[in-house]
Scaffold this motif. Sequence first.
Motif, mmCIF file in Angstrom:
data_model
loop_
_atom_site.group_PDB
_atom_site.id
_atom_site.type_symbol
_atom_site.label_atom_id
_atom_site.label_comp_id
_atom_site.label_asym_id
_atom_site.label_seq_id
_atom_site.Cartn_x
_atom_site.Cartn_y
_atom_site.Cartn_z
ATOM 1 N N VAL A 1 -7.285 -1.563 -8.590
ATOM 2 C CA VAL A 1 -6.689 -1.056 -7.356
ATOM 3 C C VAL A 1 -7.807 -0.714 -6.374
ATOM 4 N N GLU A 2 -7.478 -0.718 -5.106
ATOM 5 C CA GLU A 2 -8.404 -0.292 -4.064
ATOM 6 C C GLU A 2 -7.943 1.063 -3.558
ATOM 7 N N ILE A 3 -8.867 2.000 -3.465
ATOM 8 C CA ILE A 3 -8.539 3.359 -3.050
ATOM 9 C C ILE A 3 -9.314 3.671 -1.786
ATOM 10 N N ALA A 4 -8.632 4.189 -0.756
ATOM 11 C CA ALA A 4 -9.281 4.631 0.479
ATOM 12 C C ALA A 4 -9.086 6.136 0.591
ATOM 13 N N LEU A 5 -10.185 6.865 0.769
ATOM 14 C CA LEU A 5 -10.134 8.322 0.877
ATOM 15 C C LEU A 5 -10.573 8.751 2.265
ATOM 16 N N THR A 6 -9.861 9.722 2.826
ATOM 17 C CA THR A 6 -10.250 10.354 4.081
ATOM 18 C C THR A 6 -10.266 11.849 3.838
ATOM 19 N N MET B 1 0.850 -1.171 0.000
ATOM 20 C CA MET B 1 0.000 0.000 0.000
ATOM 21 C C MET B 1 0.892 1.229 0.000
ATOM 22 N N ASN B 2 0.577 2.195 -0.824
ATOM 23 C CA ASN B 2 1.348 3.418 -0.945
ATOM 24 C C ASN B 2 0.469 4.604 -0.575
ATOM 25 N N PRO B 3 0.607 5.144 0.645
ATOM 26 C CA PRO B 3 -0.222 6.312 0.995
ATOM 27 C C PRO B 3 0.267 7.558 0.265
ATOM 28 N N ILE B 4 -0.684 8.314 -0.225
ATOM 29 C CA ILE B 4 -0.393 9.581 -0.891
ATOM 30 C C ILE B 4 -1.221 10.643 -0.188
ATOM 31 N N ILE B 5 -0.560 11.680 0.300
ATOM 32 C CA ILE B 5 -1.254 12.776 0.969
ATOM 33 C C ILE B 5 -1.123 14.002 0.084
ATOM 34 N N THR C 1 0.416 6.967 -11.635
ATOM 35 C CA THR C 1 0.899 5.818 -10.859
ATOM 36 C C THR C 1 1.743 4.918 -11.742
ATOM 37 N N ASP C 2 2.352 3.954 -11.117
ATOM 38 C CA ASP C 2 3.117 2.947 -11.854
ATOM 39 C C ASP C 2 2.225 1.797 -12.304
ATOM 40 N N PHE C 3 0.961 1.798 -11.867
ATOM 41 C CA PHE C 3 0.042 0.715 -12.211
ATOM 42 C C PHE C 3 -0.557 0.957 -13.594
ATOM 43 N N GLN C 4 -0.701 -0.116 -14.340
ATOM 44 C CA GLN C 4 -1.345 -0.029 -15.648
ATOM 45 C C GLN C 4 -2.207 -1.267 -15.847
ATOM 46 N N ASN C 5 -3.405 -1.054 -16.342
ATOM 47 C CA ASN C 5 -4.307 -2.140 -16.680
ATOM 48 C C ASN C 5 -4.490 -3.126 -15.527
#
Length: 79
Positions: free
Chosen positions: A29-34, A1-5, A22-26
């Motif tokens: 992903v799961e995204i959590a927002l606060t 998991m890579n947190p991004i603030i 991101t480095d992800f392609q195709n």
Amino acid sequence: MNPIILTTHIGPNGRLYIDLPTDFQNTDVEIALTFQAIPPANTWQDNFFTEVIGGWAGEPLQRPNPLPDEQRHPLTFGE
């Protein structure tokens, strides 16, 4: 998991748009927002003046008489 603030602005339409490279392609992903609102700078907290200013609950403060002025040597400049 890579947190991004990040800090961003939600416009008058109430929608938040996020564009993150991101480095992800195709892949899935799961995204959590606060969400946390950022208070405006240089503002007073609620009830600051009613609770803090004049909030001394102890005995009345007494200011002592001022001390006499000190006798100092006069300044000399290179003499």
